[in-house]
Scaffold this motif. Structure first.
Motif, mmCIF file in Angstrom:
data_model
loop_
_atom_site.group_PDB
_atom_site.id
_atom_site.type_symbol
_atom_site.label_atom_id
_atom_site.label_comp_id
_atom_site.label_asym_id
_atom_site.label_seq_id
_atom_site.Cartn_x
_atom_site.Cartn_y
_atom_site.Cartn_z
ATOM 1 N N UNK A 1 -10.250 -2.130 5.904
ATOM 2 C CA UNK A 1 -10.378 -4.046 6.198
ATOM 3 C C UNK A 1 -9.704 -4.901 6.709
ATOM 4 N N UNK A 2 -7.880 -3.949 6.569
ATOM 5 C CA UNK A 2 -6.973 -4.720 7.225
ATOM 6 C C UNK A 2 -6.987 -6.065 6.782
ATOM 7 N N UNK A 3 -6.799 -5.495 5.154
ATOM 8 C CA UNK A 3 -6.846 -7.500 4.079
ATOM 9 C C UNK A 3 -6.779 -6.286 3.019
ATOM 10 N N UNK A 4 -6.043 -6.641 1.911
ATOM 11 C CA UNK A 4 -5.606 -6.485 0.080
ATOM 12 C C UNK A 4 -7.911 -6.764 -0.110
ATOM 13 N N UNK A 5 -8.208 -6.130 -1.250
ATOM 14 C CA UNK A 5 -8.980 -6.803 -1.361
ATOM 15 C C UNK A 5 -8.847 -6.965 -2.795
ATOM 16 N N UNK B 1 -7.725 0.822 -4.793
ATOM 17 C CA UNK B 1 -8.429 0.330 -3.739
ATOM 18 C C UNK B 1 -8.602 -0.891 -3.634
ATOM 19 N N UNK B 2 -7.848 -2.039 -4.499
ATOM 20 C CA UNK B 2 -7.175 -3.258 -3.476
ATOM 21 C C UNK B 2 -6.291 -3.168 -3.526
ATOM 22 N N UNK B 3 -5.119 -3.266 -3.679
ATOM 23 C CA UNK B 3 -4.305 -2.714 -3.248
ATOM 24 C C UNK B 3 -4.007 -2.180 -1.834
ATOM 25 N N UNK B 4 -4.548 -0.761 -1.708
ATOM 26 C CA UNK B 4 -3.769 0.392 -0.795
ATOM 27 C C UNK B 4 -5.027 0.387 -0.308
ATOM 28 N N UNK C 1 1.224 -0.980 0.090
ATOM 29 C CA UNK C 1 -0.215 0.099 0.111
ATOM 30 C C UNK C 1 0.386 1.071 -0.136
ATOM 31 N N UNK C 2 2.324 1.435 0.980
ATOM 32 C CA UNK C 2 2.183 2.569 0.971
ATOM 33 C C UNK C 2 3.623 2.755 -0.541
ATOM 34 N N UNK C 3 4.240 1.197 -1.456
ATOM 35 C CA UNK C 3 4.674 2.123 -1.841
ATOM 36 C C UNK C 3 3.857 2.287 -3.634
ATOM 37 N N UNK C 4 2.700 1.819 -3.270
ATOM 38 C CA UNK C 4 0.975 2.490 -4.182
ATOM 39 C C UNK C 4 0.891 4.440 -4.090
ATOM 40 N N UNK C 5 0.723 3.963 -2.473
ATOM 41 C CA UNK C 5 0.427 5.392 -2.758
ATOM 42 C C UNK C 5 1.653 6.238 -2.677
ATOM 43 N N UNK C 6 2.336 6.488 -2.654
ATOM 44 C CA UNK C 6 3.782 6.782 -3.388
ATOM 45 C C UNK C 6 4.149 7.225 -4.970
ATOM 46 N N UNK C 7 2.769 6.407 -5.683
ATOM 47 C CA UNK C 7 2.876 5.954 -7.216
ATOM 48 C C UNK C 7 1.191 6.877 -7.628
ATOM 49 N N UNK D 1 -7.053 3.754 -11.845
ATOM 50 C CA UNK D 1 -6.589 4.291 -10.205
ATOM 51 C C UNK D 1 -6.860 4.010 -9.078
ATOM 52 N N UNK D 2 -8.215 4.505 -9.815
ATOM 53 C CA UNK D 2 -9.267 4.201 -8.099
ATOM 54 C C UNK D 2 -9.320 2.609 -7.908
ATOM 55 N N UNK D 3 -10.008 1.779 -9.052
ATOM 56 C CA UNK D 3 -10.288 0.188 -8.783
ATOM 57 C C UNK D 3 -8.563 -0.113 -8.513
#
Ligand code: SF4
Ligand code: SF4
Length: 368
Positions: free
Chosen positions: A336-340, A327-330, A243-249, A322-324
Motif C-alpha cells: 500500500x506504499x505506507x506503513x500499517x 506486515x505492519x512495518x514491511x 522494511x529492508x532492515x526487517x526483511x534482513x531479520x 512475526x507475521x503481524x
C-alpha cells in the motif's frame, strides 16, 4: 492540492464550539470521544457536553487510567478507533429468507452519514491507511467501506499532550494534523483556533456567528502547543529503510523470544486502527428460515487464520507475531506504499502482558 488557506482561521469561545457542534448535528450522525465504562470511547454523541473535557488518559504497556486535567481537549485518542464505524467488528452483508417455498435475497447496504468529531493526527492517518486498503489500492474496492467513508465530515483536533505509549513522531504521523480534515481545532489559552481544510469546512466556518479573525500570535501559540506534545515523545527508531532492515531479520532467532510472552489473545489487532483482516461467516436461525452472511474481524493471531487446506502454516505463536510485525512495518509498504502502523500505541496499552512493539522492533533490528 486544495488550498487550505494556511495561516487563516478564527478564534471561537466554548459557546462558538457549541454552535459548531449544533450545526454538525443538523446534518450528520456525530461520532466523538465519550466517557464510557471507565475509558474514553468513540461513540455517537448528542451534545458537546458529552465529550470527556478535563480528563486525561494515562497509558503505559498493559496499563490505562483516567485522571483530571485543566482544559478541554486534555486527552489523546480514544481506546477504540474509527475502524469500529467504517469497518465494524460485525457487518451483515446479505440475508436469505425462505418464503412460500422460494428464497428471497436481500443485499444489505451500509448507512453512515458520519461526522467524526475530535479526531487526532494518528487516527486521521489511520483513515488514509484504511482508504488505501479498502479502496484506492484495492483492485476490488469495498463498496461497504466506501459508502460509509464517502462524505464523512471530519473535525480534527491537534494534540497538546501525549501518553507514554504514543509514538506518532517516530512514525511521522503526528502530533500535528496536516491534511484529510474539513475543520481543525487547536485549543489555545484564550479559546479555540478553527481552521478549514476543505471547501465545505470553510463554508461552515464562515457561517458561524461568534468568531474573530485569528492573528499571528494565535498561530505561534498553536506551534508552541504542538511542540509541547512533540517534546513528550521519544523517537524510538528510524523509519527510513525499515522494511529492508526487517526483511534482513526474517530468520533471526530473536523472534522465538516472543513465544514465551505473547498469549496470541488478538487484543493488539482488535485495538489497532488499521488492522483490517476479516472473515465471512454464515449465520442461520435455528428454524432454518433465515440466514445472514456476516463479515467479522479476524486476527493473524488466531489459530485458524493461516489454516490452508486444513493445515496451519503458522502453528507457533512467534510465527504469528512475526507475521503481524512484519506486515505492519514491511509487507504493508509493498502492498500500500505506507506503513500499517500510525504510532497510536493502542496495541501497547491493551496488550495484557505489556508487549511493546517499539521495543520489539529495536530488539529484532539489533539481533543476529
Ligand atoms: S502481542 Fe499482546 S495483545 Fe498481541 S496477541 Fe500477543 S499477548 Fe495479545
Ligand atoms: S500497530 Fe499498534 S501502534 Fe501501530 S497503529 Fe496499530 S495499534 Fe497503533
Amino acid at each position: 492540492m486544495e488550498d487550505k488557506g494556511e495561516g487563516r482561521g478564527y478564534i471561537v469561545s466554548y459557546q462558538g464550539l457549541e454552535e459548531l457542534f449544533c450545526r454538525l448535528k443538523e446534518g450528520w450522525r456525530v461520532v466523538a470521544p465519550k466517557l464510557k465504562e471507565g475509558v474514553i470511547l468513540y461513540s455517537e454523541v448528542e451534545s458537546l457536553r458529552e465529550l470527556p473535557f478535563g480528563h486525561r488518559n494515562r497509558e503505559m504497556p498493559g496499563f490505562y487510567c483516567l485522571e483530571r486535567a485543566e482544559g478541554y481537549f486534555t486527552y489523546t485518542h480514544p481506546v477504540n478507533s474509527l475502524k469500529a464505524f467504517l469497518h465494524p467488528s460485525e457487518l451483515v452483508l446479505m440475508r436469505v429468507r425462505t418464503s412460500d417455498g422460494c428464497l428471497e435475497f436481500e443485499v444489505c447496504n451500509s448507512e453512515g452519514n458520519f461526522c467524526f468529531f475530535d479526531v487526532r493526527a494518528c487516527d486521521l492517518f489511520a483513515l488514509e491507511v484504511l482508504d488505501r486498503v479498502f479502496v484506492h489500492k484495492n483492485p476490488h474496492p469495498d463498496s461497504y467501506y466506501r459508502k460509509l467513508r464517502e462524505g464523512a465530515f471530519v473535525v480534527a483536533v491537534n494534540c497538546a499532550y501525549a501518553t507514554s505509549t504514543c509514538f506518532c513522531t517516530t512514525m511521522g504521523t503526528g502530533p500535528e494534523v496536516k491534511e484529510g480534515y474539513d475543520l481543525l481545532i487547536t485549543e489555545l489559552r484564550e479559546g479555540f483556533l478553527l481552521e478549514a481544510g476543505s471547501e465545505r469546512g470553510r463554508a461552515l466556518l464562515e457561517s458561524l456567528g461568534n468568531k474573530k479573525e485569528a492573528g499571528e500570535e494565535h498561530f505561534l501559540q498553536k506551534r508552541e502547543r504542538l511542540r509541547e506534545a512533540e517534546a513528550i515523545m521519544e523517537r524510538h527508531f528510524e523509519i527510513g529503510g525499515l522494511p529492508d532492515r526487517l526483511y534482513g531479520r526474517m530468520d533471526s532467532q530473536y523472534w522465538k523470544h516472543i513465544e514465551k510472552r505473547c498469549l496470541a489473545c488478538t487484543s493488539c489487532t482488535q485495538s489497532c486502527p488499521t488492522c483490517f483482516c476479516f472473515d465471512i461467516l454464515e449465520r442461520n436461525d435455528l428454524k432454518l428460515k433465515e440466514s445472514e452472511r456476516i463479515r467479522v474481524w479476524d486476527s493473524c493471531f488466531s489459530p485458524a487464520f493461516a489454516t490452508v487446506h486444513r493445515y496451519n502454516i503458522r502453528q507457533s505463536v512467534h510465527s504469528r507475531y512475526r507475521q503481524w510485525l512484519m506486515h505492519k512495518f514491511a509487507y504493508w509498504m509493498d502492498q500500500f506504499d505506507l506503513f500499517g502502523c500510525v504510532g497510536c500505541g493502542r496495541c501497547i496499552t491493551w496488550c495484557p502482558v505489556g508487549i511493546d512493539i517499539r521495543q520489539e522492533i529495536k530488539k529484532v533490528l539489533g539481533s543476529e
